[in-house]
Scaffold this motif. Sequence first.
Motif, mmCIF file in Angstrom:
data_model
loop_
_atom_site.group_PDB
_atom_site.id
_atom_site.type_symbol
_atom_site.label_atom_id
_atom_site.label_comp_id
_atom_site.label_asym_id
_atom_site.label_seq_id
_atom_site.Cartn_x
_atom_site.Cartn_y
_atom_site.Cartn_z
ATOM 1 N N ILE A 174 0.855 -1.188 0.000
ATOM 2 C CA ILE A 174 0.000 0.000 0.000
ATOM 3 C C ILE A 174 0.888 1.235 0.000
ATOM 4 O O ILE A 174 1.839 1.337 0.789
ATOM 5 C CB ILE A 174 -0.938 0.033 1.222
ATOM 6 N N VAL A 175 0.580 2.173 -0.889
ATOM 7 C CA VAL A 175 1.267 3.460 -0.956
ATOM 8 C C VAL A 175 0.351 4.509 -0.323
ATOM 9 O O VAL A 175 -0.828 4.617 -0.683
ATOM 10 C CB VAL A 175 1.590 3.845 -2.411
ATOM 11 N N PHE A 176 0.888 5.261 0.623
ATOM 12 C CA PHE A 176 0.151 6.327 1.292
ATOM 13 C C PHE A 176 0.753 7.671 0.885
ATOM 14 O O PHE A 176 1.946 7.897 1.092
ATOM 15 C CB PHE A 176 0.251 6.197 2.815
ATOM 16 N N ASP A 177 -0.063 8.550 0.322
ATOM 17 C CA ASP A 177 0.417 9.873 -0.077
ATOM 18 C C ASP A 177 -0.046 10.907 0.947
ATOM 19 O O ASP A 177 -1.176 11.368 0.920
ATOM 20 C CB ASP A 177 -0.107 10.230 -1.472
ATOM 21 N N GLU A 178 0.832 11.223 1.890
ATOM 22 C CA GLU A 178 0.564 12.197 2.948
ATOM 23 C C GLU A 178 -0.765 11.907 3.653
ATOM 24 O O GLU A 178 -1.675 12.742 3.668
ATOM 25 C CB GLU A 178 0.603 13.616 2.375
ATOM 26 N N VAL A 202 4.524 -1.212 3.033
ATOM 27 C CA VAL A 202 3.974 0.123 2.816
ATOM 28 C C VAL A 202 5.060 1.079 2.341
ATOM 29 O O VAL A 202 6.239 0.936 2.667
ATOM 30 C CB VAL A 202 3.301 0.696 4.084
ATOM 31 N N VAL A 203 4.622 2.053 1.550
ATOM 32 C CA VAL A 203 5.436 3.210 1.191
ATOM 33 C C VAL A 203 4.639 4.427 1.634
ATOM 34 O O VAL A 203 3.473 4.587 1.253
ATOM 35 C CB VAL A 203 5.702 3.277 -0.323
ATOM 36 N N VAL A 204 5.238 5.275 2.478
ATOM 37 C CA VAL A 204 4.523 6.409 3.055
ATOM 38 C C VAL A 204 5.225 7.704 2.675
ATOM 39 O O VAL A 204 6.373 7.942 3.068
ATOM 40 C CB VAL A 204 4.427 6.306 4.591
ATOM 41 N N VAL A 205 4.533 8.541 1.916
ATOM 42 C CA VAL A 205 4.999 9.900 1.632
ATOM 43 C C VAL A 205 4.457 10.794 2.734
ATOM 44 O O VAL A 205 3.247 10.790 3.014
ATOM 45 C CB VAL A 205 4.485 10.378 0.261
ATOM 46 N N THR A 206 5.323 11.555 3.382
ATOM 47 C CA THR A 206 4.854 12.343 4.519
ATOM 48 C C THR A 206 5.752 13.538 4.804
ATOM 49 O O THR A 206 6.945 13.525 4.482
ATOM 50 C CB THR A 206 4.760 11.455 5.780
ATOM 51 N N HIS A 207 5.142 14.544 5.440
ATOM 52 C CA HIS A 207 5.901 15.649 6.031
ATOM 53 C C HIS A 207 6.064 15.439 7.533
ATOM 54 O O HIS A 207 6.819 16.173 8.180
ATOM 55 C CB HIS A 207 5.184 16.980 5.793
ATOM 56 N N HIS A 208 5.329 14.473 8.089
ATOM 57 C CA HIS A 208 5.390 14.188 9.522
ATOM 58 C C HIS A 208 6.514 13.188 9.774
ATOM 59 O O HIS A 208 6.317 11.974 9.707
ATOM 60 C CB HIS A 208 4.047 13.649 10.006
ATOM 61 N N LEU A 209 7.668 13.705 10.090
ATOM 62 C CA LEU A 209 8.861 12.864 10.178
ATOM 63 C C LEU A 209 8.783 11.854 11.308
ATOM 64 O O LEU A 209 9.413 10.791 11.239
ATOM 65 C CB LEU A 209 10.101 13.748 10.335
ATOM 66 N N ASP A 210 7.988 12.145 12.350
ATOM 67 C CA ASP A 210 7.853 11.214 13.468
ATOM 68 C C ASP A 210 7.225 9.889 13.023
ATOM 69 O O ASP A 210 7.438 8.853 13.665
ATOM 70 C CB ASP A 210 6.995 11.820 14.575
ATOM 71 N N LEU A 211 6.462 9.914 11.941
ATOM 72 C CA LEU A 211 5.828 8.687 11.454
ATOM 73 C C LEU A 211 6.850 7.656 10.996
ATOM 74 O O LEU A 211 6.545 6.468 10.915
ATOM 75 C CB LEU A 211 4.896 8.992 10.276
ATOM 76 N N LEU A 212 8.055 8.112 10.708
ATOM 77 C CA LEU A 212 9.045 7.244 10.066
ATOM 78 C C LEU A 212 9.955 6.530 11.056
ATOM 79 O O LEU A 212 10.811 5.750 10.637
ATOM 80 C CB LEU A 212 9.883 8.069 9.083
ATOM 81 N N ALA A 213 9.762 6.776 12.335
ATOM 82 C CA ALA A 213 10.565 6.076 13.344
ATOM 83 C C ALA A 213 10.311 4.572 13.220
ATOM 84 O O ALA A 213 9.179 4.117 13.165
ATOM 85 C CB ALA A 213 10.193 6.564 14.734
ATOM 86 N N GLY A 214 11.370 3.816 13.132
ATOM 87 C CA GLY A 214 11.230 2.378 13.004
ATOM 88 C C GLY A 214 11.090 1.886 11.576
ATOM 89 O O GLY A 214 11.012 0.667 11.354
ATOM 90 N N PHE A 215 11.036 2.785 10.599
ATOM 91 C CA PHE A 215 10.968 2.363 9.196
ATOM 92 C C PHE A 215 12.307 1.744 8.773
ATOM 93 O O PHE A 215 13.350 1.981 9.387
ATOM 94 C CB PHE A 215 10.643 3.554 8.298
ATOM 95 N N ASP A 216 12.256 0.943 7.739
ATOM 96 C CA ASP A 216 13.464 0.283 7.246
ATOM 97 C C ASP A 216 14.310 1.200 6.366
ATOM 98 O O ASP A 216 15.547 1.076 6.337
ATOM 99 C CB ASP A 216 13.086 -0.958 6.424
ATOM 100 N N ARG A 217 13.640 2.112 5.658
ATOM 101 C CA ARG A 217 14.334 2.905 4.642
ATOM 102 C C ARG A 217 13.572 4.205 4.422
ATOM 103 O O ARG A 217 12.338 4.217 4.451
ATOM 104 C CB ARG A 217 14.386 2.108 3.338
ATOM 105 N N VAL A 218 14.300 5.293 4.221
ATOM 106 C CA VAL A 218 13.678 6.586 3.923
ATOM 107 C C VAL A 218 14.402 7.224 2.748
ATOM 108 O O VAL A 218 15.639 7.330 2.748
ATOM 109 C CB VAL A 218 13.712 7.535 5.142
ATOM 110 N N LEU A 219 13.623 7.621 1.746
ATOM 111 C CA LEU A 219 14.156 8.318 0.579
ATOM 112 C C LEU A 219 13.883 9.808 0.719
ATOM 113 O O LEU A 219 12.796 10.207 1.154
ATOM 114 C CB LEU A 219 13.484 7.817 -0.700
ATOM 115 N N VAL A 220 14.833 10.627 0.323
ATOM 116 C CA VAL A 220 14.639 12.077 0.253
ATOM 117 C C VAL A 220 14.604 12.470 -1.216
ATOM 118 O O VAL A 220 15.570 12.238 -1.957
ATOM 119 C CB VAL A 220 15.759 12.853 0.971
ATOM 120 N N VAL A 221 13.476 13.042 -1.648
ATOM 121 C CA VAL A 221 13.336 13.492 -3.031
ATOM 122 C C VAL A 221 13.582 15.000 -3.065
ATOM 123 O O VAL A 221 12.991 15.759 -2.289
ATOM 124 C CB VAL A 221 11.935 13.173 -3.582
ATOM 125 N N GLU A 222 14.453 15.410 -3.953
ATOM 126 C CA GLU A 222 14.828 16.824 -4.054
ATOM 127 C C GLU A 222 15.038 17.175 -5.524
ATOM 128 O O GLU A 222 15.825 16.525 -6.215
ATOM 129 C CB GLU A 222 16.117 17.069 -3.261
#
Length: 244
Positions: A174-178, A202-222
């Motif tokens: 499941i992909v979650f967009d914000e 899951v793949v989670v796009v978010t501005h809430h960085l606290d949601l990502l605690a415990g995630f396996d991987r985080v990508l930064v898109v710039e």
Amino acid sequence: MRWRRRPEAGAEEPAATPGAGIDLRDVGHEYGDRTVLSGVSLTLTERRVGVIGANGSGKSTFARLLNGLVVPTSGSVLVDGLDTRTQVRAVRRRVGFVFQDPDAQIVHPTVAEDLAFGPQNQGVPAEEIARRVEEMLDRYGLAGHRDHPAHLLSGGQKQLLAIAGVLAMRPQRIVFDEPTTLLDLANTRRVARVIDELEQDVVVVTHHLDLLAGFDRVLVVEDGRVAADGTPAETVPWYVARMD
């Protein structure tokens, strides 16, 4: 994600390679004369992947590429070996999508009807649809609202309904967009718990960085590219420093 046309009777789903993940190969995407993504190559196999970046960085387009809501202008996106450009129906059976605004995907008048909509379009038998609807109503505290107008639910309840509607179709990812942008703190925490408890990748796009605690991987898109790729401990501080 949901779609309207029923599959043809007896139609066979294209052969997939379970566990291969989502593979982006030199992906680029343009809207008109504006380049939104360029040269993105990576494979997603982890259970929990976060995607962060500034507004306009390309992260929502990136998310939509993962289940064929958007197809690349160049390169290819493969989901367990299935090409999103040519095998989108099979891809969407495997990858569900939850929008930022649940009103964008709630399409039926009542809660129960909306939960049944996706499995109906997949050709799921009626008895199994009824079982899945009851399961989702109970799991997400919506049983008392089964015949209520879906668009009169609270914001938090709507987001739970949107998630439940995707889960009723039994995707593997499941992909979650914000998914928490429009929610208050209590509902943000509730949705975070729901995501944390999911069996699906899951793949989670978010501005809430606290949601990502415990995630396996985080990508930064710039600026349309993946500028950083690593664990939350590596990429989140890097991103925060870039915002200073």
